[in-house]
Each structure stands twice: as structure tokens, then as C-alpha cells.
Design a protein around this motif. Structure first.
Motif, PDB file in Angstrom:
ATOM      1  N   MET A 192      47.798  47.905  40.644  1.00 55.58           N
ATOM      2  CA  MET A 192      48.529  47.614  41.875  1.00 55.58           C
ATOM      3  C   MET A 192      47.595  47.652  43.074  1.00 55.58           C
ATOM      4  SD  MET A 192      52.381  49.254  41.519  1.00 55.58           S
ATOM      5  CE  MET A 192      51.829  50.894  41.853  1.00 55.58           C
ATOM      6  N   ASP A 193      46.651  48.585  43.083  1.00 57.31           N
ATOM      7  CA  ASP A 193      45.667  48.649  44.166  1.00 57.31           C
ATOM      8  C   ASP A 193      44.817  47.380  44.207  1.00 57.31           C
ATOM      9  OD1 ASP A 193      46.524  51.131  44.979  1.00 57.31           O
ATOM     10  OD2 ASP A 193      44.928  52.226  43.934  1.00 57.31           O
ATOM     11  N   LEU A 194      44.361  46.953  43.042  1.00 59.93           N
ATOM     12  CA  LEU A 194      43.535  45.750  42.979  1.00 59.93           C
ATOM     13  C   LEU A 194      44.320  44.518  43.399  1.00 59.93           C
ATOM     14  CD1 LEU A 194      41.604  46.359  39.638  1.00 59.93           C
ATOM     15  CD2 LEU A 194      40.729  46.557  41.961  1.00 59.93           C
ATOM     16  N   ARG A 195      45.576  44.424  42.952  1.00 63.32           N
ATOM     17  CA  ARG A 195      46.417  43.281  43.312  1.00 63.32           C
ATOM     18  C   ARG A 195      46.674  43.251  44.818  1.00 63.32           C
ATOM     19  NH1 ARG A 195      50.254  44.224  39.795  1.00 63.32           N
ATOM     20  NH2 ARG A 195      49.092  43.290  38.114  1.00 63.32           N
ATOM     21  N   SER A 196      46.844  44.443  45.401  1.00 63.54           N
ATOM     22  CA  SER A 196      47.048  44.547  46.839  1.00 63.54           C
ATOM     23  C   SER A 196      45.811  44.075  47.594  1.00 63.54           C
ATOM     24  CB  SER A 196      47.384  45.987  47.209  1.00 63.54           C
ATOM     25  OG  SER A 196      47.438  46.142  48.596  1.00 63.54           O
ATOM     26  N   LYS A 197      44.646  44.451  47.106  1.00 62.03           N
ATOM     27  CA  LYS A 197      43.384  44.025  47.721  1.00 62.03           C
ATOM     28  C   LYS A 197      43.268  42.505  47.685  1.00 62.03           C
ATOM     29  CE  LYS A 197      38.391  44.570  47.108  1.00 62.03           C
ATOM     30  NZ  LYS A 197      37.351  45.160  46.252  1.00 62.03           N
ATOM     31  N   LEU A 198      43.620  41.914  46.560  1.00 61.33           N
ATOM     32  CA  LEU A 198      43.580  40.465  46.401  1.00 61.33           C
ATOM     33  C   LEU A 198      44.508  39.787  47.401  1.00 61.33           C
ATOM     34  CD1 LEU A 198      42.852  37.887  44.686  1.00 61.33           C
ATOM     35  CD2 LEU A 198      44.891  38.416  43.365  1.00 61.33           C
ATOM     36  N   ARG A 199      45.735  40.273  47.484  1.00 65.44           N
ATOM     37  CA  ARG A 199      46.712  39.673  48.395  1.00 65.44           C
ATOM     38  C   ARG A 199      46.279  39.799  49.841  1.00 65.44           C
ATOM     39  NH1 ARG A 199      51.682  42.382  45.226  1.00 65.44           N
ATOM     40  NH2 ARG A 199      51.929  40.815  43.605  1.00 65.44           N
ATOM     41  N   THR A 200      45.661  40.920  50.188  1.00 61.88           N
ATOM     42  CA  THR A 200      45.188  41.127  51.556  1.00 61.88           C
ATOM     43  C   THR A 200      44.110  40.116  51.906  1.00 61.88           C
ATOM     44  OG1 THR A 200      45.676  43.480  51.403  1.00 61.88           O
ATOM     45  CG2 THR A 200      44.158  42.797  53.129  1.00 61.88           C
ATOM     46  N   LYS A 201      43.165  39.906  51.012  1.00 59.85           N
ATOM     47  CA  LYS A 201      42.093  38.942  51.265  1.00 59.85           C
ATOM     48  C   LYS A 201      42.651  37.532  51.443  1.00 59.85           C
ATOM     49  CE  LYS A 201      38.452  41.602  50.846  1.00 59.85           C
ATOM     50  NZ  LYS A 201      37.471  41.803  51.897  1.00 59.85           N
ATOM     51  N   ILE A 202      43.602  37.155  50.607  1.00 59.90           N
ATOM     52  CA  ILE A 202      44.213  35.830  50.703  1.00 59.90           C
ATOM     53  C   ILE A 202      44.989  35.710  52.009  1.00 59.90           C
ATOM     54  CG2 ILE A 202      45.953  34.312  49.694  1.00 59.90           C
ATOM     55  CD1 ILE A 202      45.003  35.350  46.932  1.00 59.90           C
ATOM     56  N   LYS A 203      45.711  36.774  52.360  1.00 57.11           N
ATOM     57  CA  LYS A 203      46.502  36.768  53.590  1.00 57.11           C
ATOM     58  C   LYS A 203      45.612  36.651  54.824  1.00 57.11           C
ATOM     59  CE  LYS A 203      49.943  39.464  52.932  1.00 57.11           C
ATOM     60  NZ  LYS A 203      50.792  40.643  52.866  1.00 57.11           N
ATOM     61  N   ASN A 204      44.434  37.285  54.793  1.00 54.21           N
ATOM     62  CA  ASN A 204      43.499  37.190  55.918  1.00 54.21           C
ATOM     63  C   ASN A 204      43.079  35.748  56.151  1.00 54.21           C
ATOM     64  OD1 ASN A 204      43.564  39.941  56.286  1.00 54.21           O
ATOM     65  ND2 ASN A 204      41.662  40.332  55.200  1.00 54.21           N
ATOM     66  N   VAL A 205      42.792  35.035  55.074  1.00 52.81           N
ATOM     67  CA  VAL A 205      42.392  33.629  55.185  1.00 52.81           C
ATOM     68  C   VAL A 205      43.549  32.802  55.745  1.00 52.81           C
ATOM     69  CG1 VAL A 205      41.579  31.607  53.929  1.00 52.81           C
ATOM     70  CG2 VAL A 205      40.780  33.869  53.267  1.00 52.81           C
ATOM     71  N   ILE A 206      44.750  33.021  55.239  1.00 55.87           N
ATOM     72  CA  ILE A 206      45.911  32.244  55.679  1.00 55.87           C
ATOM     73  C   ILE A 206      46.210  32.491  57.154  1.00 55.87           C
ATOM     74  CG2 ILE A 206      48.408  31.992  55.386  1.00 55.87           C
ATOM     75  CD1 ILE A 206      47.937  32.405  52.377  1.00 55.87           C
ATOM     76  N   ASN A 207      46.090  33.740  57.590  1.00 53.66           N
ATOM     77  CA  ASN A 207      46.336  34.047  59.007  1.00 53.66           C
ATOM     78  C   ASN A 207      45.336  33.323  59.908  1.00 53.66           C
ATOM     79  OD1 ASN A 207      48.516  35.691  58.476  1.00 53.66           O
ATOM     80  ND2 ASN A 207      47.316  37.563  58.438  1.00 53.66           N
ATOM     81  N   LEU A 208      44.077  33.272  59.503  1.00 55.44           N
ATOM     82  CA  LEU A 208      43.075  32.576  60.300  1.00 55.44           C
ATOM     83  C   LEU A 208      43.293  31.062  60.286  1.00 55.44           C
ATOM     84  CD1 LEU A 208      39.999  34.736  59.318  1.00 55.44           C
ATOM     85  CD2 LEU A 208      41.033  34.562  61.584  1.00 55.44           C
ATOM     86  N   ILE A 209      43.780  30.545  59.174  1.00 60.51           N
ATOM     87  CA  ILE A 209      44.113  29.119  59.100  1.00 60.51           C
ATOM     88  C   ILE A 209      45.265  28.812  60.056  1.00 60.51           C
ATOM     89  CG2 ILE A 209      45.099  27.325  57.614  1.00 60.51           C
ATOM     90  CD1 ILE A 209      43.481  28.601  55.303  1.00 60.51           C
TER      91      ILE A 209
END
Length: 87
Positions: A22-39
Motif C-alpha cells: 500500500m505504501d508503494l502504491r501510494s508513492k506511485l499514485r503521488t508521482k502520477i498525480k504530481n505530473v497530472i497537476n503540472l499538466i
């Protein structure tokens, strides 16, 4: 709860493993979300940097068995496509 000693150990391991995943999945989602927010902010340079930061994380999640390789490829492809389409 399990009665057999090995089954009890397996249950304990499953709890730890689930928390770790769950920690790793959360890290993955955070990284993806960071890119989407900047887009969404139309910040192409920062989005590109965030995407380059997210790609190794996405790939490592495949190697760790958190996500399948096609899901990783789909995420990378869609994020890259969105970045390329920014004005």
C-alpha cells in the motif's frame, strides 16, 4: 485466525506485505498525480521534469509486482501524450 502455526505466520506476513504494498502504491499514485497537476497548470517544463522523475518509480513498481507491465506502459504513454499536447 488460523490454528496451524505456519498459517499464523503466513497471516502475519500477509499483513506486513499488504502494508508495504500500500505504501508503494501510494508513492506511485503521488508521482502520477504530481505530473497530472503540472499538466493541468499548463507548465510543460515542470511537467516534463516530474514525468522523468515518475518514470523510474513506475518501472520499479512493475519489477516489484505492484502493477502489471501493461498498466505501467499505459500510464507512461498517456502522461507523455498529455505533455506533448501542451501548447
Amino acid at each position: 485466525m488460523a490454528n496451524i502455526k505456519s498459517a499464523q505466520k503466513r497471516a502475519r506476513q500477509a499483513v506486513k506485505s499488504r502494508a508495504h504494498n500500500m505504501d508503494l502504491r501510494s508513492k506511485l499514485r503521488t508521482k502520477i498525480k504530481n505530473v497530472i497537476n503540472l499538466i493541468d497548470q499548463n507548465n510543460k517544463e515542470e511537467a516534463n521534469k516530474a514525468f522523468k522523475d515518475a518514470m523510474p518509480v513506475i518501472d520499479s513498481m512493475v519489477n516489484k509486482g505492484i502493477i502489471k507491465k501493461n498498466k505501467a506502459a499505459r500510464h507512461k504513454s498517456r502522461l507523455n501524450k498529455k505533455i506533448k499536447n501542451l501548447a
